[in-house]
Design an enzyme around this catalytic site. Structure first.
Site, PDB file in Angstrom:
ATOM      1  N   SER A   1       0.839  -1.200   0.000  1.00  0.00           N
ATOM      2  CA  SER A   1       0.000   0.000   0.000  1.00  0.00           C
ATOM      3  C   SER A   1       0.876   1.253   0.000  1.00  0.00           C
ATOM      4  O   SER A   1       1.672   1.451  -0.910  1.00  0.00           O
ATOM      5  CB  SER A   1      -0.966  -0.029   1.179  1.00  0.00           C
ATOM      6  OG  SER A   1      -1.927   0.991   1.075  1.00  0.00           O
TER       7      SER A   1
ATOM      8  N   ASP B   1      -0.006   6.351  -4.399  1.00  0.00           N
ATOM      9  CA  ASP B   1       0.787   5.553  -3.468  1.00  0.00           C
ATOM     10  C   ASP B   1       1.146   4.239  -4.149  1.00  0.00           C
ATOM     11  O   ASP B   1       0.850   4.041  -5.330  1.00  0.00           O
ATOM     12  CB  ASP B   1       0.050   5.352  -2.147  1.00  0.00           C
ATOM     13  CG  ASP B   1      -1.210   4.513  -2.297  1.00  0.00           C
ATOM     14  OD1 ASP B   1      -1.795   4.522  -3.401  1.00  0.00           O
ATOM     15  OD2 ASP B   1      -1.614   3.857  -1.316  1.00  0.00           O
TER      16      ASP B   1
ATOM     17  N   ASP C   1       0.141   1.141  -4.267  1.00  0.00           N
ATOM     18  CA  ASP C   1      -0.847   0.320  -4.975  1.00  0.00           C
ATOM     19  C   ASP C   1      -1.893   1.169  -5.682  1.00  0.00           C
ATOM     20  O   ASP C   1      -2.873   0.651  -6.211  1.00  0.00           O
ATOM     21  CB  ASP C   1      -1.500  -0.690  -4.036  1.00  0.00           C
ATOM     22  CG  ASP C   1      -2.356  -0.049  -2.959  1.00  0.00           C
ATOM     23  OD1 ASP C   1      -2.128   1.139  -2.644  1.00  0.00           O
ATOM     24  OD2 ASP C   1      -3.246  -0.729  -2.409  1.00  0.00           O
TER      25      ASP C   1
ATOM     26  N   ASP D   1      -4.265   3.292  -4.865  1.00  0.00           N
ATOM     27  CA  ASP D   1      -5.650   3.555  -4.473  1.00  0.00           C
ATOM     28  C   ASP D   1      -5.792   4.947  -3.862  1.00  0.00           C
ATOM     29  O   ASP D   1      -6.885   5.353  -3.475  1.00  0.00           O
ATOM     30  CB  ASP D   1      -6.196   2.478  -3.527  1.00  0.00           C
ATOM     31  CG  ASP D   1      -5.416   2.342  -2.227  1.00  0.00           C
ATOM     32  OD1 ASP D   1      -4.407   3.066  -2.040  1.00  0.00           O
ATOM     33  OD2 ASP D   1      -5.816   1.518  -1.380  1.00  0.00           O
TER      34      ASP D   1
END
Length: 367
Positions: free
Chosen positions: A29, A167, A169, A171
């Site tokens: 993440s 970021d 990933d 999202d």
């Protein structure tokens, strides 16, 4: 079926639209590479409820204790086909294209490093890439949505129309305007809310009071939830609302996605600006950001906050001083032995003073 290096929202989209029972994303993440974990999506594209996720986690650890190894199984790869399907979907969110725009993309050396530049170029933008060279260890390292300083400098140096930082990933999305203004999730919710005109926008308890005030001027309400994009989406579904998100840059456009999607967020913001013939600076005018101070206090023994009289006294005094021009939020972290304090008010020095007073009271009570 292996999708290859794609973003978390891509997995959510592909799981929902394809013949899949579930989707699994391996991701750190917004954290360093060694914090890799799993994000699990059901066939409807939604993250699993907390109870199901906890049950699955316990079952995995039980299996790890009972087996010495896993049998090797063949897996199919549909990397190019799945990525193309996701990019086609994203392109539909910018029907007028991005021709003539110069955009700087910071992909955090993460999952969007191929997808985002390719899509923005496909839509006609001149793309300047930064942090698009992942080596497996440099994800989020001094770049991406949590570190936008270098992106801001690049936007100003290039004379770009805007910059977008994702970021690891992808999202999350934080935008940089042409003037160098940092636009977080609250700013994006405001500009999208002004365009979409919902009866209310869903945000979390961390969203700035300035967002609530700016939306009120437009006749739009603000509904707050606990921290976490899953709680935002749950409330959006419950209230049948099209827009919600977090200050951190998770923004959910329910017409298009069941998850926060950084690339989609950047496209929608650019498309709204193009349709209005305005800049991002112009679309976020009237947003007065109230000074906000976040303090973490590490504790040894957790006790209910409402039973700590000195802490409650400091909270009441802060609320009395700021009235409706400020907010206080004190909560325990769900993952670390930390008490998290957020104080918001009209004067930064008084906000700092009050946050420190509450932190000292918690430290004295729990240390």
């Amino acid at each position: 079926l292996l999708a290859g290096v794609v973003t978390t929202p891509a997995v959510a989209y592909l799981t929902k639209t394809g013949p899949f029972s579930a989707g699994l994303m391996i991701s750190a993440s917004h954290n360093p590479y060694h914090d890799n974990g799993l994000k699990v999506f059901a066939h409807d594209g939604l993250k699993l409820p907390d109870a199901e996720e906890l049950h699955m986690e316990r079952r995995i650890f039980q299996l790890l204790e009972s087996i010495s190894g896993l049998p090797a199984e063949e897996s199919m790869t549909g990397e190019d086909q799945l990525a193309d399907s996701y990019l086609d979907f994203l392109a539909s969110a910018a029907p007028n294209g991005l021709a003539g725009l110069t955009v700087v993309l910071d992909c955090a050396n993460g999952a969007a490093f191929r997808l985002a530049p390719a899509l923005f170029r496909r839509l006609g933008a001149r793309v300047v890439e930064t942090a698009c060279e992942p080596d497996g260890r440099n994800i989020n390292e001094g770049c991406g949505a949590l570190h936008v300083e270098s992106l801001r400098e690049r936007v100003l140096a290039e004379g770009a129309d805007f910059g977008a930082a994702f970021d690891g990933d992808a999202d999350r999305c934080i935008l940089i305007s042409r003037s160098g203004k940092v636009l977080d999730g609250d700013h994006i919710l405001l500009l999208a809310g002004r365009d979409m005109r919902p009866r209310a926008v869903v945000a979390t308890v961390m969203s700035n009071l300035g967002l609530e005030r700016a939306l009120a001027v437009e006749g739009i309400g603000l509904i707050r939830t606990a921290v976490g994009d899953r709680y935002v989406l749950e409330e959006m579904l419950k209230q049948k609302l099209p827009l919600g998100g977090e200050q951190s840059g998770h923004v959910i456009f329910r017409e298009w996605s069941t998850a926060g999607d950084g690339i989609l967020t950047a496209l929608r913001a650019a498309s709204i600006a193009r349709a209005c013939g305005a800049t991002l600076d112009e679309l976020t005018r009237g947003f007065h950001v109230y000074p906000q101070r976040l303090v973490n206090v590490r504790f040894r023994e957790k006790k209910p906050l409402d039973q700590l009289a000195p802490v409650q006294q400091e909270i009441r005094e802060t609320e009395r001083e700021f009235g409706d021009a400020g907010r206080v939020l004190v909560r325990f972290s769900g993952t670390e032995p930390l008490a998290r304090i957020m104080v918001e008010g009209p004067d930064p020095e008084r906000v700092e003073f009050r946050a420190r007073r509450i932190a000292a009271a918690i430290e004295a009570a729990l240390s």
